[in-house]
Design an enzyme around this catalytic site. Structure first.
Site, mmCIF file in Angstrom:
data_model
loop_
_atom_site.group_PDB
_atom_site.id
_atom_site.type_symbol
_atom_site.label_atom_id
_atom_site.label_comp_id
_atom_site.label_asym_id
_atom_site.label_seq_id
_atom_site.Cartn_x
_atom_site.Cartn_y
_atom_site.Cartn_z
ATOM 1 N N THR A 18 7.580 -13.562 33.677
ATOM 2 C CA THR A 18 6.178 -13.834 33.346
ATOM 3 C C THR A 18 5.278 -13.692 34.556
ATOM 4 O O THR A 18 4.124 -13.289 34.436
ATOM 5 C CB THR A 18 6.047 -15.247 32.755
ATOM 6 O OG1 THR A 18 6.821 -15.341 31.558
ATOM 7 C CG2 THR A 18 4.596 -15.587 32.441
ATOM 8 N N SER B 24 13.304 -12.467 31.723
ATOM 9 C CA SER B 24 14.549 -13.146 32.081
ATOM 10 C C SER B 24 15.370 -13.585 30.880
ATOM 11 O O SER B 24 16.547 -13.910 31.029
ATOM 12 C CB SER B 24 14.276 -14.350 32.993
ATOM 13 O OG SER B 24 13.822 -15.467 32.278
ATOM 14 N N THR C 20 11.125 -17.603 33.894
ATOM 15 C CA THR C 20 11.486 -19.027 33.814
ATOM 16 C C THR C 20 12.653 -19.306 32.881
ATOM 17 O O THR C 20 13.374 -20.282 33.075
ATOM 18 C CB THR C 20 10.281 -19.862 33.346
ATOM 19 O OG1 THR C 20 9.875 -19.416 32.034
ATOM 20 C CG2 THR C 20 9.122 -19.746 34.311
ATOM 21 N N ASP C 21 12.855 -18.472 31.852
ATOM 22 C CA ASP C 21 13.806 -18.825 30.790
ATOM 23 C C ASP C 21 15.228 -19.015 31.287
ATOM 24 O O ASP C 21 15.929 -19.928 30.848
ATOM 25 C CB ASP C 21 13.778 -17.768 29.682
ATOM 26 C CG ASP C 21 12.558 -17.893 28.786
ATOM 27 O OD1 ASP C 21 11.814 -18.883 28.940
ATOM 28 O OD2 ASP C 21 12.346 -17.012 27.937
#
Length: 326
Positions: A16, A70, A103-104
């Site tokens: 992101t 990710s 972030t995932d």
């Protein structure tokens, strides 16, 4: 400017922080991994705020290792990222690494790197919850903070810097799907903070000892990595999915047990059968805080405070290490 400025290498993998939406007002619907790492580095320098002294004394080198969301992180990218980290960390003039990531799955990548890189230098990961062209994008400040931490931190460790907080790779988890402060380290708490280009380490934080499972240079090609899955205990948990996975050739199973690693009778029975079939089993808890404390009723190896996804990373590397020792 010092005569021999320290170098910080910034590795990009997408996410992101490199994403773009159709409008500067849209922060949730966007396409990740659109901007290159060089552009992100420029945005962190800030047109409205000059570099602080600690960064003005540094040299930066940017490298695009991958460009993906990710959620699509894979073993091939992990291997490439670890080996590029190993390459740069071996350079005498490189003081630290900074890695931008989605972030995932960041917590999994952070823990993976901590288990395959034997370095005396810090690795600082960062990310964003809003795309790069959002009117209040958080990526530039997060990257700037990560660079400050990288420039001032001495010694080994894989860290996450986001929303003004510093977290250690062993404890950090993503705990919220949308808010800017999306990461937390549970009972352990954050390791420190970054405010106004100043780093504060918390005295209450005790850094865990490094635990190298496998050297990055020893990682095989992605196709040779073992098949390891996660199963969860819940009300009326069935054994059928475990039986199907074993029949299909799974090599390892991580159990996200309830409470202190408890597993239903039916699920436990199927897991014991899987263990007889040489499937390696590891026990964790689906609770997002606290360690699993081993007790007599546990039939499988408990992993302490590691989350289920990090337990999976540990089991993957343990199996790879065993395969290479044979």
């Amino acid at each position: 400017m010092q005569a021999n400025p320290q170098k910080i290498v910034v590795l990009g993998t997408g996410g992101t922080i490199a994403g773009e939406s159709e409008s500067a007002d849209e922060g949730l619907s966007y396409k990740a991994a659109q901007r290159g790492i060089s552009d992100l580095l420029k945005s962190a320098s800030g047109t409205h705020l000059p570099w602080p002294e600690v960064l003005a004394a540094c040299q930066f080198e940017a490298e695009q290792v991958a460009q993906l969301d990710s959620k699509d992180m894979d073993f091939e990218t992990w291997t490439q990222l670890a080996q590029r980290c190993e390459h740069w960390l071996a350079q005498d003039d490189v003081a630290a690494l900074v890695i931008t990531h989605g972030t995932d799955t960041l917590e999994e990548t952070a823990y993976f790197l901590s288990q395959v890189l034997n370095a005396s230098k810090p690795i600082v990961m960062t990310c964003a919850m809003r795309p790069a062209n959002f009117k209040d994008a958080d990526g530039p400040q997060n990257l700037r903070d990560a660079l400050v931490v990288a420039a001032t931190t001495k010694g080994p460790g894989v860290w996450l810097v986001a929303a003004g907080e510093i977290h250690h790779s062993q404890f950090v988890q993503k705990v919220h799907p949308t808010r800017l402060k999306a990461f937390d380290s549970g009972e352990t708490g954050a390791a420190g903070s970054v405010q106004h280009d100043k780093v504060q380490w918390f005295e209450s934080f005790h850094k865990p000892l490094p635990n190298l499972r496998l050297q990055a240079s020893q990682l095989p090609v992605a196709a040779q990595w073992p098949w390891v899955e996660i199963v969860m205990n819940h009300v009326n948990a069935s054994q059928q999915h475990v039986d199907a996975l074993v029949k299909a050739g799974v090599q390892g199973l991580v159990v996200a047990g309830t409470g202190n690693g408890s597993v239903s009778s039916k699920l436990k029975e199927s897991l014991l059968k899987a263990q007889i079939e040489k499937v390696q089993i590891r026990l964790s808890s689906r609770c997002n805080q606290g360690a699993v404390i081993p007790i007599n009723s546990h039939a499988f190896n408990a992993t302490g405070a590691l989350s289920p996804v990090k337990t999976r990373v540990a089991l993957l590397l343990d199996i790879l290490s065993e395969q290479q020792s044979h």
